[in-house]
Scaffold this motif. Structure first.
Motif: not given
Length: 58
Positions: A49-55
């Motif tokens: 939620l804080h950093h977004g889903f890892p790509t």
């Protein structure tokens, strides 16, 4: 962000352990599995939620 993926896998393994210990009626294993799932699952959800889903790319 690789640790988020690893911690998510640990949370999934803890969930599997919870289900397995319920079938075996192992209360102490259930409590430790529930604790591990709560800690690693909470860390995973809040990091996503804080950093977004890892790509795959940076």
């Amino acid at each position: 962000m690789g640790t988020v993926i690893i911690f998510a896998l640990v949370a999934l393994l803890a969930l599997y352990g919870i289900v397995r210990t319920l079938r075996e009626k192992n209360i102490l294993g259930f409590l430790f599995g529930l604790g591990a799932f709560a800690v690693f699952g909470w860390f995973t959800v809040m990091t996503i939620l804080h950093h977004g889903f890892p790509t795959g790319t940076h």
